[in-house]
Design a protein around this motif. Structure first.
Motif, PDB file in Angstrom:
ATOM      1  N   VAL A  87       7.633  30.236  13.598  1.00 34.33           N
ATOM      2  CA  VAL A  87       6.986  29.174  13.082  1.00 34.33           C
ATOM      3  C   VAL A  87       5.520  29.237  13.572  1.00 34.33           C
ATOM      4  CG1 VAL A  87       6.415  26.817  12.495  1.00 34.33           C
ATOM      5  CG2 VAL A  87       8.651  27.936  12.022  1.00 34.33           C
ATOM      6  N   ILE A  88       5.297  29.368  14.791  1.00 30.76           N
ATOM      7  CA  ILE A  88       3.881  29.322  15.644  1.00 30.76           C
ATOM      8  C   ILE A  88       3.117  30.399  15.176  1.00 30.76           C
ATOM      9  CG2 ILE A  88       2.734  29.625  17.665  1.00 30.76           C
ATOM     10  CD1 ILE A  88       5.234  27.648  19.012  1.00 30.76           C
ATOM     11  N   ALA A  89       3.700  31.746  15.143  1.00 34.19           N
ATOM     12  CA  ALA A  89       3.045  32.670  14.871  1.00 34.19           C
ATOM     13  C   ALA A  89       2.636  32.806  13.181  1.00 34.19           C
ATOM     14  CB  ALA A  89       3.934  34.186  14.836  1.00 34.19           C
ATOM     15  N   ASP A  90       3.275  32.324  12.423  1.00 34.96           N
ATOM     16  CA  ASP A  90       2.845  31.997  10.957  1.00 34.96           C
ATOM     17  C   ASP A  90       1.849  31.020  11.079  1.00 34.96           C
ATOM     18  OD1 ASP A  90       4.947  33.814  10.321  1.00 34.96           O
ATOM     19  OD2 ASP A  90       6.368  32.317   9.416  1.00 34.96           O
ATOM     20  N   LEU A  91       2.032  29.954  11.587  1.00 27.79           N
ATOM     21  CA  LEU A  91       0.819  28.887  11.770  1.00 27.79           C
ATOM     22  C   LEU A  91      -0.475  29.491  12.116  1.00 27.79           C
ATOM     23  CD1 LEU A  91       2.858  26.004  12.779  1.00 27.79           C
ATOM     24  CD2 LEU A  91       2.163  26.160  10.657  1.00 27.79           C
ATOM     25  N   ALA A  92      -0.266  30.155  13.391  1.00 31.07           N
ATOM     26  CA  ALA A  92      -1.464  30.865  13.956  1.00 31.07           C
ATOM     27  C   ALA A  92      -2.296  31.972  12.826  1.00 31.07           C
ATOM     28  CB  ALA A  92      -0.890  31.805  15.266  1.00 31.07           C
ATOM     29  N   ASP A  93      -1.390  32.608  11.930  1.00 33.39           N
ATOM     30  CA  ASP A  93      -1.933  33.607  11.341  1.00 33.39           C
ATOM     31  C   ASP A  93      -2.657  32.490  10.122  1.00 33.39           C
ATOM     32  OD1 ASP A  93      -1.228  35.896  12.439  1.00 33.39           O
ATOM     33  OD2 ASP A  93       0.510  36.002  11.224  1.00 33.39           O
ATOM     34  N   ARG A  94      -2.098  31.410   9.519  1.00 31.97           N
ATOM     35  CA  ARG A  94      -2.541  30.836   8.536  1.00 31.97           C
ATOM     36  C   ARG A  94      -4.031  29.914   8.875  1.00 31.97           C
ATOM     37  NH1 ARG A  94       0.911  27.533   6.285  1.00 31.97           N
ATOM     38  NH2 ARG A  94       2.782  28.217   7.519  1.00 31.97           N
ATOM     39  N   TYR A  95      -3.876  29.371  10.087  1.00 35.13           N
ATOM     40  CA  TYR A  95      -4.800  28.387  10.437  1.00 35.13           C
ATOM     41  C   TYR A  95      -5.682  28.802  11.461  1.00 35.13           C
ATOM     42  CZ  TYR A  95      -1.712  25.095   7.461  1.00 35.13           C
ATOM     43  OH  TYR A  95      -1.081  24.552   6.783  1.00 35.13           O
ATOM     44  N   LEU A 100      11.766  45.030  28.372  1.00 34.26           N
ATOM     45  CA  LEU A 100      10.450  45.363  28.877  1.00 34.26           C
ATOM     46  C   LEU A 100       9.923  46.362  27.887  1.00 34.26           C
ATOM     47  CD1 LEU A 100      10.938  45.496  32.900  1.00 34.26           C
ATOM     48  CD2 LEU A 100       9.761  43.654  31.259  1.00 34.26           C
ATOM     49  N   ALA A 101      10.585  47.267  27.383  1.00 35.04           N
ATOM     50  CA  ALA A 101      10.363  48.440  26.456  1.00 35.04           C
ATOM     51  C   ALA A 101       9.785  47.775  25.346  1.00 35.04           C
ATOM     52  CB  ALA A 101      11.375  49.300  26.153  1.00 35.04           C
ATOM     53  N   GLU A 102      10.509  46.533  24.805  1.00 32.93           N
ATOM     54  CA  GLU A 102      10.165  46.039  23.523  1.00 32.93           C
ATOM     55  C   GLU A 102       8.776  45.262  23.787  1.00 32.93           C
ATOM     56  OE1 GLU A 102      11.814  45.335  20.662  1.00 32.93           O
ATOM     57  OE2 GLU A 102      13.813  45.319  20.994  1.00 32.93           O
ATOM     58  N   LEU A 103       8.657  44.560  24.957  1.00 32.97           N
ATOM     59  CA  LEU A 103       7.249  44.002  25.144  1.00 32.97           C
ATOM     60  C   LEU A 103       6.154  45.092  25.332  1.00 32.97           C
ATOM     61  CD1 LEU A 103       8.503  41.686  27.986  1.00 32.97           C
ATOM     62  CD2 LEU A 103       7.735  41.030  25.941  1.00 32.97           C
ATOM     63  N   ALA A 104       6.523  46.244  25.751  1.00 32.90           N
ATOM     64  CA  ALA A 104       5.369  47.329  25.924  1.00 32.90           C
ATOM     65  C   ALA A 104       4.768  47.561  24.516  1.00 32.90           C
ATOM     66  CB  ALA A 104       5.972  48.489  26.481  1.00 32.90           C
ATOM     67  N   LEU A 137      -1.904  34.731  23.643  1.00 34.22           N
ATOM     68  CA  LEU A 137      -1.409  35.449  22.912  1.00 34.22           C
ATOM     69  C   LEU A 137      -1.601  35.829  21.299  1.00 34.22           C
ATOM     70  CD1 LEU A 137       1.991  33.675  23.843  1.00 34.22           C
ATOM     71  CD2 LEU A 137       1.525  36.235  24.284  1.00 34.22           C
ATOM     72  N   SER A 138      -1.244  36.837  21.016  1.00 41.43           N
ATOM     73  CA  SER A 138      -1.401  37.196  19.326  1.00 41.43           C
ATOM     74  C   SER A 138      -0.191  36.684  18.534  1.00 41.43           C
ATOM     75  CB  SER A 138      -1.560  38.660  19.193  1.00 41.43           C
ATOM     76  OG  SER A 138      -0.798  39.385  19.327  1.00 41.43           O
ATOM     77  N   SER A 139      -0.286  36.617  17.418  1.00 40.94           N
ATOM     78  CA  SER A 139       0.848  36.142  16.623  1.00 40.94           C
ATOM     79  C   SER A 139       1.758  37.215  16.714  1.00 40.94           C
ATOM     80  CB  SER A 139       0.441  35.756  15.094  1.00 40.94           C
ATOM     81  OG  SER A 139      -0.133  36.816  14.545  1.00 40.94           O
ATOM     82  N   ARG A 140       1.339  38.569  16.656  1.00 41.50           N
ATOM     83  CA  ARG A 140       2.269  39.658  16.859  1.00 41.50           C
ATOM     84  C   ARG A 140       3.164  39.552  17.946  1.00 41.50           C
ATOM     85  NH1 ARG A 140       1.017  45.152  18.408  1.00 41.50           N
ATOM     86  NH2 ARG A 140       2.628  46.603  17.723  1.00 41.50           N
ATOM     87  N   GLN A 141       2.559  39.060  19.325  1.00 39.84           N
ATOM     88  CA  GLN A 141       3.158  38.890  20.463  1.00 39.84           C
ATOM     89  C   GLN A 141       4.076  37.859  20.468  1.00 39.84           C
ATOM     90  OE1 GLN A 141      -0.383  38.790  23.077  1.00 39.84           O
ATOM     91  NE2 GLN A 141       0.163  41.079  23.711  1.00 39.84           N
ATOM     92  N   VAL A 142       3.648  36.701  19.653  1.00 38.64           N
ATOM     93  CA  VAL A 142       4.706  35.549  19.569  1.00 38.64           C
ATOM     94  C   VAL A 142       5.898  35.977  18.720  1.00 38.64           C
ATOM     95  CG1 VAL A 142       4.909  33.276  18.859  1.00 38.64           C
ATOM     96  CG2 VAL A 142       2.797  33.982  19.958  1.00 38.64           C
ATOM     97  N   ARG A 143       5.765  36.852  17.614  1.00 37.03           N
ATOM     98  CA  ARG A 143       7.015  37.154  17.129  1.00 37.03           C
ATOM     99  C   ARG A 143       7.687  38.085  17.696  1.00 37.03           C
ATOM    100  NH1 ARG A 143       2.809  37.277  12.792  1.00 37.03           N
ATOM    101  NH2 ARG A 143       3.447  35.768  11.143  1.00 37.03           N
ATOM    102  N   LYS A 144       7.010  38.972  18.422  1.00 32.74           N
ATOM    103  CA  LYS A 144       8.054  39.751  19.562  1.00 32.74           C
ATOM    104  C   LYS A 144       8.832  38.829  20.410  1.00 32.74           C
ATOM    105  CE  LYS A 144       8.667  43.419  19.676  1.00 32.74           C
ATOM    106  NZ  LYS A 144       9.608  44.288  19.172  1.00 32.74           N
ATOM    107  N   LEU A 145       8.361  37.702  21.190  1.00 31.49           N
ATOM    108  CA  LEU A 145       8.707  37.077  21.876  1.00 31.49           C
ATOM    109  C   LEU A 145       9.892  36.420  21.322  1.00 31.49           C
ATOM    110  CD1 LEU A 145       5.952  35.504  23.947  1.00 31.49           C
ATOM    111  CD2 LEU A 145       7.502  37.023  24.989  1.00 31.49           C
ATOM    112  N   ALA A 146       9.651  35.987  19.978  1.00 34.04           N
ATOM    113  CA  ALA A 146      10.705  35.188  19.120  1.00 34.04           C
ATOM    114  C   ALA A 146      12.021  36.295  18.934  1.00 34.04           C
ATOM    115  CB  ALA A 146      10.398  34.806  17.888  1.00 34.04           C
ATOM    116  N   GLN A 147      11.803  37.412  18.635  1.00 33.38           N
ATOM    117  CA  GLN A 147      12.769  38.367  18.360  1.00 33.38           C
ATOM    118  C   GLN A 147      13.607  38.800  19.704  1.00 33.38           C
ATOM    119  OE1 GLN A 147      11.634  42.627  18.455  1.00 33.38           O
ATOM    120  NE2 GLN A 147      13.718  42.462  19.256  1.00 33.38           N
ATOM    121  N   ILE A 148      12.977  38.823  20.965  1.00 34.46           N
ATOM    122  CA  ILE A 148      13.691  39.128  22.186  1.00 34.46           C
ATOM    123  C   ILE A 148      14.541  37.864  22.460  1.00 34.46           C
ATOM    124  CG2 ILE A 148      13.056  39.320  24.573  1.00 34.46           C
ATOM    125  CD1 ILE A 148      10.702  40.816  24.119  1.00 34.46           C
TER     126      ILE A 148
END
Length: 552
Positions: A358-366, A105-109, A63-74
């Motif tokens: 938080v995981i997305a932020d950590l992935a971006d920074r670390y 599914l539209a959000e995921l796309a 997963l990319s951090s962008r995708q993780v953030r989308k999962l968080a929002q969903i």
């Protein structure tokens, strides 16, 4: 990681539009339950005990951090604020409303994600080692090969309606962290005497009602023929697999009935029609996919063992965490870090929307903006600079990810069980928590060392109980929930299935039962011997005598 081209994106967006109309027609009463069922399954949607469950595809756990953030929002907008990491490295939502699923599914796309082929009788998500591309014991990076299999198998018209679901795993390292021998097809990267790359191929592994360890039918398949050989295997299965009884429809039943030798002969006969055909791979095609999996922009660093050992002495908690949750990296000065999703009191594999952010932020920074899911239901940051480990540990502690228990008894695999699943005979999550609370002494856990404890709520074995060093299976006895214990399973190289200890136990007895099993291990082990080693040496009888002694 793989990036969609315009063709990929259009396929996924068109699929969303199609399912939106199918859902509208179902809710309007224009489609019956029976008509809608295959349509929703093709889009990862199950009907569970209390609500639909949507299984989101995460190819080979990446997963990319962008995708993780989308999962968080969903999870926040459409669910109850959390998600679940599955044993196929996917992500599950347990509480979406049916009418919202097309919007999800539209959000995921929008972030190149979908739920296609995460359910139904098709080729499911191909899984691999969570440390793919960074492990020091790696022969090859398996991710490009997983992606080639994904592209070949997704929407393959011949394999859309197999006798049953079909699972493939790829291992590229000396140690098998992908459990290839308990998959329908397991692939192990190997090199021959000339240094040429190929794959050792296992077929007919699987758990569930009839657990079987796979059989290796090809010791060296040249890489160019990977897809055509896979196609031959699945064609034989599609032709001869049973469709009259879903409990006997998996490929493992066919391989056992024919014998692995006869099955291999039929595959070779089918392969003669496919070998050197359009699915033959060449350097250009492999390179096309491999370009998405090049190393990130690593810095020239050196290993910081001395500094880290100094921090270990100052901070015993850091030392414990580093010994269990941090593994060696192929690049000097880097490490791969596992974020434990198994703190006591939390359903194993669950992660909240806030934690996902938080995981997305950590992935971006670390870790170069990348995250992996493991089939052990944890999350990995694969490219962390060693000099940042102490800072990362402090942040993980603040957010509930720093339990230093990776590989230990409390790092258990656990299916959602009767709390969610309509198929379950018994609850899994309360049993997991009661055992975690019984073994909450970290010193004792560390002394026990590596123990795989896996829990399933029914014979479908989503919790992989058959291959746990200690396995727990929920069973129904005249409407009451009971639990059967097995010992000696392993999903690692030379996999083994657990042996049933004896009659099942009530839920309240489970912590004491596991305690007695552990006591026997502690008393009978030799120095440096793991639980699985002791079990294989002394057998099941000493454990059985201790656990059932009070009942005689």
């Amino acid at each position: 990681m793989y990036v969609y081209d315009s063709y990929d994106q259009r396929i996924v967006e068109d699929r969303v539009k199609q399912f939106r109309d199918q859902t509208r027609r179902y809710l309007a009463g224009e489609l019956s339950d029976e008509e809608f069922r295959p349509l929703r399954l093709q889009n990862g949607l199950y009907i569970q005990r209390y609500a639909p469950m949507l299984r989101i595809a995460v190819p080979y756990g990446l997963l990319s951090s962008r995708q993780v953030r989308k999962l968080a929002q969903i999870a926040r907008d459409y669910d109850k604020g959390y998600a679940h990491i599955s044993t196929r490295q996917n992500v599950q939502l347990n509480w979406p409303d049916l009418e919202d699923v097309p919007d999800i599914l539209a959000e995921l796309a929008t972030v190149q994600m979908h739920a296609i082929q995460t359910s139904g009788n098709c080729i499911r998500n191909t899984t691999t080692d969570q440390f793919a591309g960074v492990a020091r014991d790696e022969v090859i990076d398996p991710r490009p090969w997983c992606e080639l299999i994904r592209q070949w198998s997704t929407f393959h018209p011949e394999f859309a309606h197999l006798p049953r679901k079909f699972k493939i795993a790829v291992n590229g390292a000396a140690q098998d962290r992908a459990a290839i021998e308990v998959h329908d097809i397991g692939l192990e990267a190997v090199k021959n005497a000339a240094g040429e790359l190929g794959f050792r191929v296992s077929v007919g592994g699987g758990l569930g009602r009839t657990p079987i360890v796979g059989s290796f039918i090809n010791e060296f398949l040249p890489w160019q023929h990977l897809l055509s050989y896979l196609e031959a295997i699945i064609r034989v299965y599609n032709r001869y697999g049973r469709r009259d009884n879903k409990f006997k429809a998996r490929i493992k039943i066919l391989v056992k009935a024919l014998t692995p030798e006869v099955f291999a002969e039929r595959v070779d006969a089918e392969w003669t029609h496919l070998k050197d055909g359009p699915t033959t791979l060449d350097d250009a095609e492999v390179q096309r996919v491999a370009q998405f999996f090049v190393d990130p922009d690593y810095r020239a660093l050196v290993d910081e063992n001395e500094r880290l050992e100094g921090l270990d002495r100052e901070h015993p908690g850091f030392a414990r965490w580093r010994s269990r949750n941090v593994v060696l990296h192929k690049k000097p000065g880097y490490a791969a870090v596992t974020l434990s999703l198994k703190p006591t009191g939390v359903a194993p594999g669950d992660v909240t929307d806030k934690q996902l952010d938080v995981i997305a932020d950590l992935a971006d920074r670390y870790s170069f903006g990348e995250v992996r899911n493991s089939h052990n239901q944890n999350i990995i940051l694969a490219d962390v600079e060693q000099q940042s480990l102490f800072d990362l540990w402090n942040e993980l502690r603040e957010n509930g990810f720093a339990s230093p228990n990776i590989g230990l008894l409390t790092d258990m695999i656990c299916c959602p069980g009767g709390d969610f699943c309509s198929l379950a005979n018994a609850k899994s999550i309360p049993v997991a928590e009661s055992i975690q609370r019984r073994f909450d002494n970290l010193d004792y856990l560390f002394d026990l060392g590596d123990i795989d404890l896996n829990i399933s709520g029914c014979m479908n074995a989503c919790g992989h109980h058959h291959v746990g060093h200690i396995g727990i299976l929920g069973v129904d006895k005249k409407g009451q929930e009971f639990y059967q214990v097995s010992l000696g399973g392993s999903s690692a190289r030379d996999a083994s299935l657990g042996q049933i200890l004896g009659p099942s136990f009530a839920q309240d007895d489970m912590p004491d039962v596991i305690g007695k099993v552990i006591d026997v291990y502690v008393e009978r082990r030799t120095e440096e011997e793991r639980f699985i080693d002791t079990f294989r040496r002394i057998g099941i009888d000493p454990f059985k005598e201790r656990v059932y002694a009070a009942n005689h």
